[in-house]
Scaffold this active site. Structure first.
Site, PDB file in Angstrom:
ATOM      1  N   HIS A  67      -4.536  -0.776   6.445  1.00 50.73           N
ATOM      2  CA  HIS A  67      -4.359   0.547   7.042  1.00 50.73           C
ATOM      3  C   HIS A  67      -5.391   1.568   6.580  1.00 50.73           C
ATOM      4  CE1 HIS A  67      -0.848   2.849   9.157  1.00 50.73           C
ATOM      5  NE2 HIS A  67      -2.013   3.038   9.757  1.00 50.73           N
ATOM      6  N   ASP A  84       5.350   3.679  10.164  1.00 54.54           N
ATOM      7  CA  ASP A  84       5.024   2.997   8.917  1.00 54.54           C
ATOM      8  C   ASP A  84       6.213   3.120   7.970  1.00 54.54           C
ATOM      9  OD1 ASP A  84       3.686   2.024   6.589  1.00 54.54           O
ATOM     10  OD2 ASP A  84       1.818   3.025   7.162  1.00 54.54           O
ATOM     11  N   ASP A 108       4.549  -3.161   8.982  1.00 58.23           N
ATOM     12  CA  ASP A 108       5.653  -3.110   8.015  1.00 58.23           C
ATOM     13  C   ASP A 108       6.672  -2.009   8.339  1.00 58.23           C
ATOM     14  OD1 ASP A 108       4.874  -0.638   6.809  1.00 58.23           O
ATOM     15  OD2 ASP A 108       3.825  -1.624   5.174  1.00 58.23           O
ATOM     16  N   ASP A 153       1.706   0.525  11.553  1.00 62.68           N
ATOM     17  CA  ASP A 153       1.707  -0.496  10.508  1.00 62.68           C
ATOM     18  C   ASP A 153       2.872  -1.444  10.792  1.00 62.68           C
ATOM     19  OD1 ASP A 153       2.124  -1.941   8.049  1.00 62.68           O
ATOM     20  OD2 ASP A 153       1.117  -0.338   6.947  1.00 62.68           O
ATOM     21  N   ASP A 199       1.199   6.901   3.357  1.00 64.60           N
ATOM     22  CA  ASP A 199      -0.253   6.709   3.265  1.00 64.60           C
ATOM     23  C   ASP A 199      -0.998   8.039   3.228  1.00 64.60           C
ATOM     24  OD1 ASP A 199       0.342   4.027   3.377  1.00 64.60           O
ATOM     25  OD2 ASP A 199      -0.337   3.733   5.433  1.00 64.60           O
ATOM     26  N   HIS A 243       5.487   3.525   4.923  1.00 63.91           N
ATOM     27  CA  HIS A 243       4.832   4.331   3.888  1.00 63.91           C
ATOM     28  C   HIS A 243       4.097   5.503   4.535  1.00 63.91           C
ATOM     29  CE1 HIS A 243       4.917   0.029   2.736  1.00 63.91           C
ATOM     30  NE2 HIS A 243       5.336   0.493   1.582  1.00 63.91           N
ATOM     31  N   GLU A 259      -2.075  -4.470   9.266  1.00 67.17           N
ATOM     32  CA  GLU A 259      -1.335  -5.060   8.139  1.00 67.17           C
ATOM     33  C   GLU A 259      -0.573  -6.348   8.484  1.00 67.17           C
ATOM     34  OE1 GLU A 259      -1.765  -4.213   5.070  1.00 67.17           O
ATOM     35  OE2 GLU A 259      -2.444  -2.118   5.048  1.00 67.17           O
ATOM     36  N   HIS A 317      -5.565   1.847   1.304  1.00 65.33           N
ATOM     37  CA  HIS A 317      -4.612   1.772   2.416  1.00 65.33           C
ATOM     38  C   HIS A 317      -3.416   2.690   2.189  1.00 65.33           C
ATOM     39  CE1 HIS A 317      -1.596  -1.626   1.023  1.00 65.33           C
ATOM     40  NE2 HIS A 317      -1.891  -0.822   0.048  1.00 65.33           N
TER      41      HIS A 317
END
Length: 347
Positions: free
Chosen positions: A121, A144, A254, A252, A148, A146, A297, A161
């Site tokens: 990312h 996401d 995830d 992302d 980031d 996260h 990712e 990332h």
């Protein structure tokens, strides 16, 4: 039982005399960015080719998209010695993102919706920068687990990332020190034009930054409380108050729960269902403003079995198809479509 033939004839006549307009053809430019140095786990560089191998291009064409594949960028060569301190692979990340920014600008100037297949990312720096350089101010939807949004001064790990958004925000420019191969990066996004969806693992410094800047955030708590339909309505209502800017979706894998997408570097339980993840893409596609997409990712080396890798890649493909016009109830009937004649003797 009555024969189906009168029904078939009636429907074909109806389609002939009152054809539904075909869906507008979407033009898509795909860039592979096989880059892994924004984080420590090898394998994520294999994501672009796996997503292509799962039939992305063919399926986009089947749903009416005009597709141009620009191939993979060459991004992984060594780029000088490491800097002292916490930050990792500074020169490599800066160099790779500059090339990606230039590539995305070329895709946009060719008139396509840009689709960047990552890679990690950290590549959002180049993808969003290039998009904004080509079309002007953007709205960004960041899906996401996260945020980031760590800065080089707050990062715990030194992995890029976990930092890309901080390089892109006007409001954080003073928190970004001079770094080798990063002098080309100019902030291009306002914090008020950014929406997060799906957050569930946020560092303390990131939490402080999000609150300080007043960034709009729909964590998984909000997704559970409101439902994904309400989240998307509020997302687009919020962004529209700032004007109808082109939307960049940075996705992302995830963000989706690891029960569906386990082959990724930093999975976090409690994520979006696949249906919720696809709905986000469908909704943004239907605004008519979605102009650039990152899908990042996917890491085949993090899957424990072939099935785990396949599930993750198929989820990525599903998200991208939805971004580019696929709807689950079926796409519009082409104007020249005719139902087949029934087989003789069939009722």
């Amino acid at each position: 039982m009555r024969t189906l033939r009168p029904l078939v004839l009636m429907m074909t006549r109806s389609l002939h005399h009152h054809p539904r307009p075909p869906p507008p053809q979407q033009s898509v430019g795909i860039i592979g960015a096989p880059f892994s140095k924004g984080q420590p786990r090898g394998g994520v560089e294999g994501g672009p080719d796996l997503i292509r191998a799962a039939g992305l291009l063919q399926r986009l064409q089947e749903q009416g998209c005009a597709v141009k594949d620009y191939g993979n960028l060459s991004l992984e060569e060594a780029a000088g010695e490491e800097l002292p301190g916490k930050l990792k692979s500074v020169r490599a990340v800066g160099s790779a993102n500059r090339r990606l920014s230039e590539a995305v600008q070329a895709v946009k100037k060719d008139g396509h919706t840009s689709v960047m297949l990552g890679g990690d990312h950290s590549l959002a720096i180049g993808s969003i920068h290039g998009h904004a350089a080509a079309v002007g101010p953007l709205s960004v939807v960041w899906v996401d687990a996260h945020a980031d949004i760590n800065t080089p001064l707050t990062t715990y790990t030194g992995n890029f990332h976990g930092q890309p958004m901080s390089f892109l925000l006007h409001e954080l420019q003073s928190y970004i020190p001079p770094l080798p191969n990063f002098s080309w990066v100019k902030p291009c996004v306002s914090a008020r034009d950014l929406v997060y969806i799906g957050l569930r693992e946020v560092d303390p410094a990131e939490h402080h930054i999000l609150k300080l800047l007043g960034v709009k955030v729909f964590s998984m708590t909000e997704v559970d409380r409101l439902g994904v339909s309400r989240v998307m309505e509020e997302t687009c209502d919020y962004l529209s108050t700032r004007g109808r800017k082109p939307i960049h979706l940075s996705y992302d894998i995830d963000a989706i729960d690891p029960s569906v997408t386990p082959a990724t570097g930093t999975p976090v339980v409690g994520g979006l269902t696949f249906r919720e993840g696809v709905y986000i893409s469908e909704y943004l596609s239907q605004t008519g403003l979605l102009s650039g997409v990152d899908l990042v990712e996917v890491n085949p080396l993090r899957g424990q079995t072939e099935q785990e890798v396949r599930s993750t890649v198929n989820a990525a493909v599903g998200v991208l198809l939805a971004c580019l016009g696929r709807v689950r109830e079926g796409n519009l009937v082409p104007a020249d479509y005719r139902l087949p004649e029934p087989e003789p003797g069939r009722r």
